[in-house]
Enzyme design. Structure first.
Site, PDB file in Angstrom:
ATOM      1  N   LYS A  53      36.589 -26.128  33.208  1.00 23.08           N
ATOM      2  CA  LYS A  53      35.927 -25.351  33.425  1.00 23.08           C
ATOM      3  C   LYS A  53      35.118 -24.874  32.432  1.00 23.08           C
ATOM      4  O   LYS A  53      33.598 -24.637  32.582  1.00 23.08           O
ATOM      5  CB  LYS A  53      36.810 -24.100  33.597  1.00 23.08           C
ATOM      6  CG  LYS A  53      37.623 -23.976  34.387  1.00 23.08           C
ATOM      7  CD  LYS A  53      38.907 -23.983  34.437  1.00 23.08           C
ATOM      8  CE  LYS A  53      39.678 -23.593  35.658  1.00 23.08           C
ATOM      9  NZ  LYS A  53      41.031 -22.564  36.079  1.00 23.08           N
ATOM     10  N   GLN A  97      44.460 -18.469  32.780  1.00 26.04           N
ATOM     11  CA  GLN A  97      45.183 -19.431  33.437  1.00 26.04           C
ATOM     12  C   GLN A  97      47.029 -18.940  34.023  1.00 26.04           C
ATOM     13  O   GLN A  97      47.502 -19.079  33.155  1.00 26.04           O
ATOM     14  CB  GLN A  97      44.827 -20.783  33.063  1.00 26.04           C
ATOM     15  CG  GLN A  97      45.271 -21.513  33.056  1.00 26.04           C
ATOM     16  CD  GLN A  97      44.279 -22.039  34.307  1.00 26.04           C
ATOM     17  OE1 GLN A  97      43.254 -22.600  34.719  1.00 26.04           O
ATOM     18  NE2 GLN A  97      44.901 -23.389  35.282  1.00 26.04           N
ATOM     19  N   ASP A 120      38.525 -16.315  40.175  1.00 22.45           N
ATOM     20  CA  ASP A 120      40.016 -16.226  40.617  1.00 22.45           C
ATOM     21  C   ASP A 120      40.056 -16.026  42.289  1.00 22.45           C
ATOM     22  O   ASP A 120      40.850 -17.023  43.992  1.00 22.45           O
ATOM     23  CB  ASP A 120      41.265 -16.304  40.524  1.00 22.45           C
ATOM     24  CG  ASP A 120      41.369 -17.455  39.067  1.00 22.45           C
ATOM     25  OD1 ASP A 120      40.715 -18.618  39.979  1.00 22.45           O
ATOM     26  OD2 ASP A 120      42.678 -16.947  38.760  1.00 22.45           O
TER      27      ASP A 120
END
Ligand code: GUN
Length: 287
Positions: A53, A97, A120
């Site tokens: 990422k 995460q 997200d």
């Protein structure tokens, strides 16, 4: 029949180029979009995903802010970092995460993220927007799958999609998205999971199958209607080899299939960049 390949790598490259144009426009106004990541513990796969990422961010002109916490960090300390990211104007969007190591409260952590910075799309406020059909950041893997199917002209609207898996990051939000009233969605959606005894019968009725169970080789050719599109979104690891939920021989029956590598994964990361840019644009008043 040999299936067409749903090539997420080349489509993601095109999306990264679009995001680069957006970040250049913001940079001309003195705004550098910032994406934050919080990684807890030393799970190698999670560390690899987070590193990818950040590499993507560097390519498209998004600044990265990373916090790596030890597996034994307390919930309070994790929440302190979350609040720091909420308050940091250089972090326009960020993610924690998942999965978190045992002992940490995933729900409480996700709730503490500022919904405006939720890259997200997994904060309950943003999932609620998805349920309501209101604008907001879409969860990255589901959004990437819809984008991939649409880009390759796979018919979805009015068709029967079977989603295997009901996890927070893929199956549950994907089913909501595909059933919602939007271009490339409007589908008849069935959600099943690996505990459903007649799983194969459900899958055989699908025009589009999305496997998001995290069980290698779960979808076999005998389960697929000839010509159906089959998307492998769930992954698992055999040592350092990434395995797909879709058996490679499905390509002999399907009309479209994702490759084991370079299908959904790059699309998830591209959608993350798009959400990060959108958050920076909104913060800069440019949306
Ligand atoms: N771990 C696996 N997939 C995801 C995702 O989409 N978001 C976050 N935050 N963690 C993940």
């Amino acid at each position: 029949m040999t299936a067409g390949i749903l090539d997420g790598e080349s489509l993601a490259a095109r999306i990264r180029a679009e995001v680069s144009e957006g970040t250049a426009t913001l940079a001309a106004r003195g705004v550098v979009p910032g994406l934050g990541t919080i990684l807890v513990g030393d799970d190698p796969a999670s560390a690899r995903y987070v590193a990818m990422k950040h590499a993507d961010c560097a390519e498209v002109g998004i600044a990265s802010v990373h916090e790596h916490l030890p597996a034994g960090v307390s919930q309070d300390e994790l929440l302190r970092v979350v609040r720091r990211f909420n308050d940091d104007p250089a972090v326009h969007a960020y993610l924690v995460q998942l999965p978190l190591p045992a002992g940490l409260d995933e729900e409480q952590t996700l709730l503490a993220v500022d919904p405006a910075k939720d890259v997200d799309g997994l904060h309950p406020v943003n999932l609620g927007r998805l349920v309501m059909g209101a604008p907001g950041p879409l969860p990255c893997t589901p959004a990437g799958i819809v984008e991939l199917l649409s880009a390759y002209g796979v018919p979805v609207e009015g068709r029967h999609v079977v989603v295997i898996g009901r996890g927070l990051t893929i199956g549950r939000p994907l089913a909501l998205l595909l059933a919602s009233k939007r271009p490339g969605c409007n589908a008849a959606v069935t959600v099943v999971h690996t505990g459903v005894p007649d799983l194969a019968d459900h899958v055989r009725r699908a025009d589009v199958v999305v496997a998001a169970a995290g069980r290698a080789g779960l979808v076999t050719p005998a389960m697929v209607k000839p010509g159906a599109a089959v998307v492998g979104a769930g992954t698992s690891w055999e040592g350092r080899k990434l395995l797909s939920d879709v058996d490679e021989s499905v390509a002999e029956v399907a009309g479209w299939v994702t490759p084991r590598i370079g299908g959904v994964g790059p699309m998830t990361r591209a959608m993350l960049l798009r959400n990060a840019l959108a958050a920076a644009e909104a913060a800069a008043g440019a949306a």
